[in-house]
Write an enzyme that holds these catalytic residues in place. Structure first.
Site, short mmCIF file in Angstrom:
data_model
loop_
_atom_site.label_atom_id
_atom_site.label_comp_id
_atom_site.label_asym_id
_atom_site.label_seq_id
_atom_site.Cartn_x
_atom_site.Cartn_y
_atom_site.Cartn_z
N GLY A 47 0.84 -1.19 0.00
CA GLY A 47 0.00 0.00 0.00
C GLY A 47 0.87 1.23 0.00
N GLN A 52 3.27 10.00 1.02
CA GLN A 52 4.56 9.34 0.81
C GLN A 52 5.20 9.72 -0.51
OE1 GLN A 52 2.87 5.27 2.01
NE2 GLN A 52 5.01 5.12 2.61
N CYS A 100 7.26 -0.48 5.80
CA CYS A 100 6.73 0.73 5.17
C CYS A 100 7.73 1.22 4.13
CB CYS A 100 6.52 1.81 6.24
SG CYS A 100 5.86 3.36 5.60
N LEU A 101 7.23 1.64 2.98
CA LEU A 101 8.12 2.14 1.93
C LEU A 101 8.89 3.38 2.37
CD1 LEU A 101 5.80 1.65 -1.17
CD2 LEU A 101 7.67 0.16 -0.41
N HIS A 142 -2.65 0.97 8.84
CA HIS A 142 -1.30 1.47 8.54
C HIS A 142 -1.37 2.61 7.52
CE1 HIS A 142 3.13 0.90 7.62
NE2 HIS A 142 2.71 1.63 6.61
N GLU A 143 -2.12 2.38 6.42
CA GLU A 143 -2.16 3.40 5.36
C GLU A 143 -2.86 4.67 5.84
OE1 GLU A 143 -0.22 3.17 2.97
OE2 GLU A 143 0.21 1.05 3.30
N HIS A 146 -0.90 7.17 7.84
CA HIS A 146 -0.06 8.11 7.08
C HIS A 146 -0.77 9.45 6.88
CE1 HIS A 146 3.51 5.86 5.93
NE2 HIS A 146 2.77 4.81 5.58
NI NI Z 1 3.65 2.95 5.24
#
Ligand code: NI
Length: 172
Positions: A47, A52, A100-101, A142-143, A146
């Site tokens: 995701g 991000q 996480c990216l 999680h998403e 952000h």
């Molecule tokens: Ni993340």
């Protein structure tokens, strides 16, 4: 469209509360969503949230078919979720490993609610709602974190369960 560079933890934009999307089915929004998909796919993510890639708006995408980063994970349908609202439906939580990216190479254990309802809009402005559990519920939390400037390391309770993926999971 384009693979965009992903902001990493430490960038102040990741700590901002993102603003709502106010116009749907526009070229700008479709371009943003396309870039998010291209970036997520290129990096094998489960995701990604708009902040991000440097866009402080309340839009996330996620989806897992068979993701090499999450080999044991159940599939999650490919979803565009804009201006989300989450309603937690249980007191029960479950610990699970997250990555996480924006925190590349790391994994940490985070406690998340196991059952929730989420609702929001797709990129065309169509409202939808879903009730989900387990890994799907974790990904959504999680998403959506952000969008409120929260990165998963800020939710780790036991910092001994935070480290480099290569060291924690050398077989992967
Ligand atoms: Ni993340």
């Amino acid at each position: 469209m384009a693979v965009r560079s992903v902001l990493k933890m430490g960038d102040p934009l990741l700590l901002q509360v993102a603003g709502p999307v106010t116009a749907f089915d526009t070229p700008e929004l479709h371009a943003l969503i396309a870039d998010m998909f291209d970036t997520m796919t290129a990096l094998d993510g489960a995701g990604i949230a708009a902040p991000q890639i440097g866009v402080s708006r309340r839009a996330v995408i996620f989806g897992i078919e068979k993701n090499p980063r999450y080999p044991q994970a159940e599939p999650v349908p490919t979803t565009v979720l804009i201006n989300p609202v989450i309603e937690i439906l249980t007191q029960e939580t479950e610990d699970g490993w997250e990555g996480c990216l924006s925190v590349p190479g790391m994994r940490g254990v985070v406690s998340r609610a196991t059952h929730l309802r989420y609702s929001g809009f797709d990129q065309y402005g169509k409202f939808f709602t879903r009730e989900v559990r387990a890994f799907h519920a974790r990904v959504v939390q999680h998403e959506c974190d952000h969008l409120d400037g929260i990165l998963y390391p800020m939710r780790i309770k036991d910092m001994r369960q935070f480290g480099y993926k290569d060291i924690l999971f050398p077989e992967m």
